[in-house]
Enzyme design. Sequence first.
Site, PDB file in Angstrom:
ATOM      1  N   ASP A   1      -2.063   7.127   5.718  1.00  0.00           N
ATOM      2  CA  ASP A   1      -3.103   6.234   5.202  1.00  0.00           C
ATOM      3  C   ASP A   1      -3.395   5.240   6.322  1.00  0.00           C
ATOM      4  OD1 ASP A   1      -4.671   4.287   4.059  1.00  0.00           O
ATOM      5  OD2 ASP A   1      -3.291   3.813   2.417  1.00  0.00           O
TER       6      ASP A   1
ATOM      7  N   TRP B   1       0.825  -1.219   0.000  1.00  0.00           N
ATOM      8  CA  TRP B   1       0.000   0.000   0.000  1.00  0.00           C
ATOM      9  C   TRP B   1       0.850   1.256   0.000  1.00  0.00           C
ATOM     10  CZ3 TRP B   1      -4.299  -0.331  -2.185  1.00  0.00           C
ATOM     11  CH2 TRP B   1      -5.118  -1.461  -2.037  1.00  0.00           C
TER      12      TRP B   1
ATOM     13  N   LYS C   1     -13.024  -1.159   6.000  1.00  0.00           N
ATOM     14  CA  LYS C   1     -12.304  -2.027   6.936  1.00  0.00           C
ATOM     15  C   LYS C   1     -12.790  -1.796   8.369  1.00  0.00           C
ATOM     16  CE  LYS C   1      -8.919  -2.668   3.486  1.00  0.00           C
ATOM     17  NZ  LYS C   1      -8.039  -1.886   2.637  1.00  0.00           N
TER      18      LYS C   1
HETATM   19  C1  PLP Z   1      -7.564  -1.373   1.481  1.00  0.00           C
HETATM   20  C2  PLP Z   1      -6.508  -0.343   1.522  1.00  0.00           C
HETATM   21  C3  PLP Z   1      -6.439   0.681   0.557  1.00  0.00           C
HETATM   22  C4  PLP Z   1      -7.388   0.761  -0.622  1.00  0.00           C
HETATM   23  O1  PLP Z   1      -8.632   1.159  -0.223  1.00  0.00           O
HETATM   24  P1  PLP Z   1      -9.776   1.451  -1.311  1.00  0.00           P
HETATM   25  O2  PLP Z   1     -10.826   2.095  -0.490  1.00  0.00           O
HETATM   26  O3  PLP Z   1     -10.148   0.133  -1.897  1.00  0.00           O
HETATM   27  O4  PLP Z   1      -9.214   2.366  -2.341  1.00  0.00           O
HETATM   28  C5  PLP Z   1      -5.452   1.633   0.686  1.00  0.00           C
HETATM   29  N1  PLP Z   1      -4.574   1.594   1.704  1.00  0.00           N
HETATM   30  C6  PLP Z   1      -4.611   0.624   2.639  1.00  0.00           C
HETATM   31  C7  PLP Z   1      -3.622   0.629   3.751  1.00  0.00           C
HETATM   32  C8  PLP Z   1      -5.570  -0.377   2.574  1.00  0.00           C
HETATM   33  O5  PLP Z   1      -5.601  -1.340   3.509  1.00  0.00           O
END
Ligand code: PLP
Length: 360
Positions: A172, A103, A196
Site C-alpha cells: 500500500d 493503515w 495524495k
Molecule cells: C489515505 C490512505 C489510505 C486510504 O485511502 P482511501 O483512498 O481514502 O481509501 C490507505 N492507506 C494509506 C497508507 C493511506 O495513506
Amino acid sequence: MSTRTWNFCAGPCTLPAIVLERMQTQLLDYQSSGMSLIEMSHRSASYEAVHQAAIDGLRRTLSIPDNFQILLLQGGAMAQFSMLPMNLLAADEAAAWIRSGQWGNKAQVEASAVCRADIAWDGKASDYLTMPTTADLDVTDDARFLHLTSNETISGMRVVDWPDVEIPLVIDASSDILTRALPWDRIGVVYAGAQKNLGTAGLGVVIVRDDLLEARRALPSYLQYAAHAKANSLLNTPPIFQVWMLSEMMRWVEECGGLAHFETEAAQKSGDLYSVIDGSDGFFTNPIPVALRSMTNIVFRLPSDELQASFLKAAEAANLTNLKGHRSVGGCRASLYNGMAPQGAAALADFMQDFARRAG
Ligand SMILES: *Cc1c(COP(=O)(O)O)cnc(C)c1O
C-alpha cells in the site's frame, strides 16, 4: 487569481496550480470539442487518449515492467484492503500482514473479513514507532504474499529496507508513491489512493503482476482484476475527472523531471522541517527513529497544548494551513506530497524556527 495558501493537508492534498489551471482552461470546452471532457463518452477518442496517457505516464515514471498491468479503479485505497485478498487468495488460503500503524492495521483487519489474514509482525509493543527488519518477521509457511504499508501516513514513518522474503510483496503505497523507486523484482501488487501524490479522491491505482491477475475464487466482475485488465480499466464508466487529473499530474511530473526529481525534492523538503525540529533544542519533537522518518508526512509536537494551539493559529494567519495532526494522535503534521512546492516547505520551516525563537 485568488491567493492560495500553503496547504499541508494529509489527503486530499494540495495540487500544483499549473495542473489546476490547465484543467480549468479546458473545463468548458475540451480541445474545441464544444463540451467538457467530463461530459463526453468514455468511449470517445478524446477520453481514451487521456486514459491511456495517465496509464503510460505511470508506467514510464515508475519504470513499471511489462509484466505488470496498471488498473484504474474506484473505491480508493480502502477498497483494495478486501478486493486484493479476494483476488489473490482462494477462500481457504492465507497471506501475512505487517501491522505497522493505523493503515497497516486497518488493511489486516479488513482482509480478515475475506481470508485468513496472518500477522507477520505487530508494532504494538513499540507504540507503532518502529518498522520490522526482515529477521523480525514471522511469515507463516502457507502465506501467499506479504502485505506492507510503505509509509504510515498518520504516524509519519516509512519502510526503508524492503522485506526480503520468498513470497511477493503487496504494498500500500498511498502516501509515498512517486517519491521513490519501487523494488519491482520483489513485488506482486502495488496500490494507492490517488488523492495524495497522484491527484484527486475517487480513484485507486492498482499495479498487478500478470501471474496474479486471475482471481483464485469466484467473484462478480467488478471485483475481478482480470476483468479490469482485459477491458483496460474501461469495464464500466471510469471516474473521468479523476483520470483526467491523473493524466495532467503525470504530464507535470514528467515535465519536472520524473521520479528522480521528486525523490530529491522529497528529501530536501522533509529535510528542511526535520532540521528545524532537530535544531529547536527540544521545542519541537518527533518520535520516529531518524532513519525511518517519513519524507511525506512530518509529525511534530510542541511543549504544551497551549503553545500548539497558538502555533496552529499563527500558522493559519501566515497562510500555512491544515497542520493539525490526525485526530487520533494529536500533535501537528505537515504533509509534503509532490504537489507541495519546495517554497511551501521552506516557508513552514522559517515560520517554525521563528515561532520557536519567540516562544522559547
Ligand atoms: C489515505 C490512505 C489510505 C486510504 O485511502 P482511501 O483512498 O481514502 O481509501 C490507505 N492507506 C494509506 C497508507 C493511506 O495513506
